[in-house]
Motif scaffolding. Structure first.
Motif, mmCIF file in Angstrom:
data_model
loop_
_atom_site.group_PDB
_atom_site.id
_atom_site.type_symbol
_atom_site.label_atom_id
_atom_site.label_comp_id
_atom_site.label_asym_id
_atom_site.label_seq_id
_atom_site.Cartn_x
_atom_site.Cartn_y
_atom_site.Cartn_z
ATOM 1 N N MET A 1 0.835 -1.162 0.000
ATOM 2 C CA MET A 1 0.000 0.000 0.000
ATOM 3 C C MET A 1 0.882 1.227 0.000
ATOM 4 S SD MET A 1 -1.793 1.002 3.661
ATOM 5 C CE MET A 1 -3.223 1.374 2.778
ATOM 6 N N LYS A 2 0.306 2.321 -0.436
ATOM 7 C CA LYS A 2 1.017 3.599 -0.369
ATOM 8 C C LYS A 2 0.351 4.460 0.687
ATOM 9 C CE LYS A 2 3.362 3.928 -4.612
ATOM 10 N NZ LYS A 2 4.759 3.956 -4.341
ATOM 11 N N LEU A 3 1.169 4.983 1.589
ATOM 12 C CA LEU A 3 0.713 5.876 2.645
ATOM 13 C C LEU A 3 1.520 7.154 2.524
ATOM 14 C CD1 LEU A 3 -0.905 6.481 5.228
ATOM 15 C CD2 LEU A 3 0.920 5.358 6.514
ATOM 16 N N ASN A 4 0.856 8.218 2.093
ATOM 17 C CA ASN A 4 1.518 9.508 1.862
ATOM 18 C C ASN A 4 2.752 9.353 0.967
ATOM 19 O OD1 ASN A 4 -0.417 10.818 3.302
ATOM 20 N ND2 ASN A 4 0.850 11.266 5.060
ATOM 21 N N GLY A 5 2.596 8.549 -0.106
ATOM 22 C CA GLY A 5 3.657 8.389 -1.079
ATOM 23 C C GLY A 5 4.701 7.342 -0.748
ATOM 24 N N MET A 6 4.677 6.807 0.476
ATOM 25 C CA MET A 6 5.634 5.780 0.877
ATOM 26 C C MET A 6 4.986 4.400 0.770
ATOM 27 S SD MET A 6 7.386 7.634 4.218
ATOM 28 C CE MET A 6 7.536 6.063 4.977
ATOM 29 N N THR A 7 5.725 3.429 0.267
ATOM 30 C CA THR A 7 5.217 2.069 0.179
ATOM 31 C C THR A 7 5.398 1.383 1.528
ATOM 32 O OG1 THR A 7 5.774 1.937 -2.159
ATOM 33 C CG2 THR A 7 5.427 -0.140 -1.010
ATOM 34 N N ILE A 8 4.291 0.845 2.061
ATOM 35 C CA ILE A 8 4.346 0.075 3.299
ATOM 36 C C ILE A 8 3.627 -1.240 3.048
ATOM 37 C CG2 ILE A 8 4.431 2.122 4.786
ATOM 38 C CD1 ILE A 8 1.480 1.551 5.487
ATOM 39 N N THR A 9 3.905 -2.228 3.887
ATOM 40 C CA THR A 9 3.268 -3.528 3.767
ATOM 41 C C THR A 9 2.370 -3.763 4.959
ATOM 42 O OG1 THR A 9 5.170 -4.406 2.580
ATOM 43 C CG2 THR A 9 3.679 -6.009 3.551
ATOM 44 N N LEU A 10 1.141 -4.157 4.682
ATOM 45 C CA LEU A 10 0.218 -4.537 5.748
ATOM 46 C C LEU A 10 0.249 -6.048 5.903
ATOM 47 C CD1 LEU A 10 -2.979 -2.441 4.883
ATOM 48 C CD2 LEU A 10 -1.290 -1.964 6.638
ATOM 49 N N ASN A 11 0.283 -6.533 7.132
ATOM 50 C CA ASN A 11 0.224 -7.973 7.355
ATOM 51 C C ASN A 11 -1.184 -8.508 7.121
ATOM 52 O OD1 ASN A 11 2.948 -8.109 8.024
ATOM 53 N ND2 ASN A 11 2.534 -7.581 10.151
ATOM 54 N N GLN A 12 -2.165 -7.658 7.342
ATOM 55 C CA GLN A 12 -3.567 -8.006 7.115
ATOM 56 C C GLN A 12 -4.354 -6.718 6.950
ATOM 57 O OE1 GLN A 12 -4.462 -10.175 10.668
ATOM 58 N NE2 GLN A 12 -4.941 -8.369 11.843
ATOM 59 N N SER A 13 -5.561 -6.819 6.401
ATOM 60 C CA SER A 13 -6.362 -5.610 6.256
ATOM 61 C C SER A 13 -6.694 -5.064 7.642
ATOM 62 C CB SER A 13 -7.634 -5.892 5.461
ATOM 63 O OG SER A 13 -8.494 -6.733 6.174
ATOM 64 N N CYS A 14 -6.897 -3.760 7.714
ATOM 65 C CA CYS A 14 -7.222 -3.117 8.986
ATOM 66 C C CYS A 14 -8.063 -1.886 8.708
ATOM 67 C CB CYS A 14 -5.957 -2.760 9.758
ATOM 68 S SG CYS A 14 -4.913 -1.515 8.985
ATOM 69 N N THR A 15 -8.650 -1.340 9.744
ATOM 70 C CA THR A 15 -9.451 -0.131 9.585
ATOM 71 C C THR A 15 -8.534 1.084 9.426
ATOM 72 O OG1 THR A 15 -9.566 0.347 11.941
ATOM 73 C CG2 THR A 15 -11.320 -1.060 11.014
ATOM 74 N N ILE A 16 -9.112 2.141 8.932
ATOM 75 C CA ILE A 16 -8.351 3.389 8.821
ATOM 76 C C ILE A 16 -7.900 3.840 10.206
ATOM 77 C CG2 ILE A 16 -8.533 5.845 8.267
ATOM 78 C CD1 ILE A 16 -10.262 5.033 5.869
ATOM 79 N N THR A 17 -8.775 3.727 11.201
ATOM 80 C CA THR A 17 -8.403 4.113 12.569
ATOM 81 C C THR A 17 -7.185 3.336 13.036
ATOM 82 O OG1 THR A 17 -10.656 4.744 13.150
ATOM 83 C CG2 THR A 17 -9.178 4.236 14.972
ATOM 84 N N ALA A 18 -7.170 2.024 12.815
ATOM 85 C CA ALA A 18 -6.038 1.189 13.238
ATOM 86 C C ALA A 18 -4.763 1.599 12.510
ATOM 87 C CB ALA A 18 -6.350 -0.284 13.007
ATOM 88 N N LEU A 19 -4.861 1.847 11.218
ATOM 89 C CA LEU A 19 -3.692 2.253 10.443
ATOM 90 C C LEU A 19 -3.139 3.584 10.943
ATOM 91 C CD1 LEU A 19 -1.909 1.653 7.904
ATOM 92 C CD2 LEU A 19 -3.452 3.201 6.687
#
Length: 64
Positions: A1-19
Motif C-alpha cells: 500500500m502507499k501511505l503519503n507516497g511511501m510504500t508500506i506492507t500490511l500484514n492483514q487488512s485493517c481499519t483506517i483508525t487502526a492504520l
C-alpha cells in the motif's frame, strides 16, 4: 500500500483508525483520502484498507 507516497506492507487488512494509530497520526485531527476519495471521519472505524490501497493523510495545523 502507499501511505503519503511511501510504500508500506500490511500484514492483514485493517481499519483506517487502526492504520492511523499504528503510524502515530492523531485520528481526530486528520483528513484521509482513500484511493482518491475523501473518507468521512465517522467511517474511519468501519472502512478497511488493504495492500492495494493508496492513502493520503493530511494533518490540520493551527496557526496565526
Amino acid at each position: 500500500m502507499k501511505l503519503n507516497g511511501m510504500t508500506i506492507t500490511l500484514n492483514q487488512s485493517c481499519t483506517i483508525t487502526a492504520l492511523l494509530t499504528q503510524h502515530h497520526y492523531p485520528v481526530q485531527q486528520v483528513a484521509v483520502e482513500l484511493n482518491d476519495k475523501i473518507v468521512p471521519k465517522r467511517e474511519f472505524d468501519t472502512t478497511f484498507v488493504t495492500d492495494e490501497d493508496t492513502i493520503e493523510v493530511v494533518s490540520f495545523v493551527g496557526g496565526g
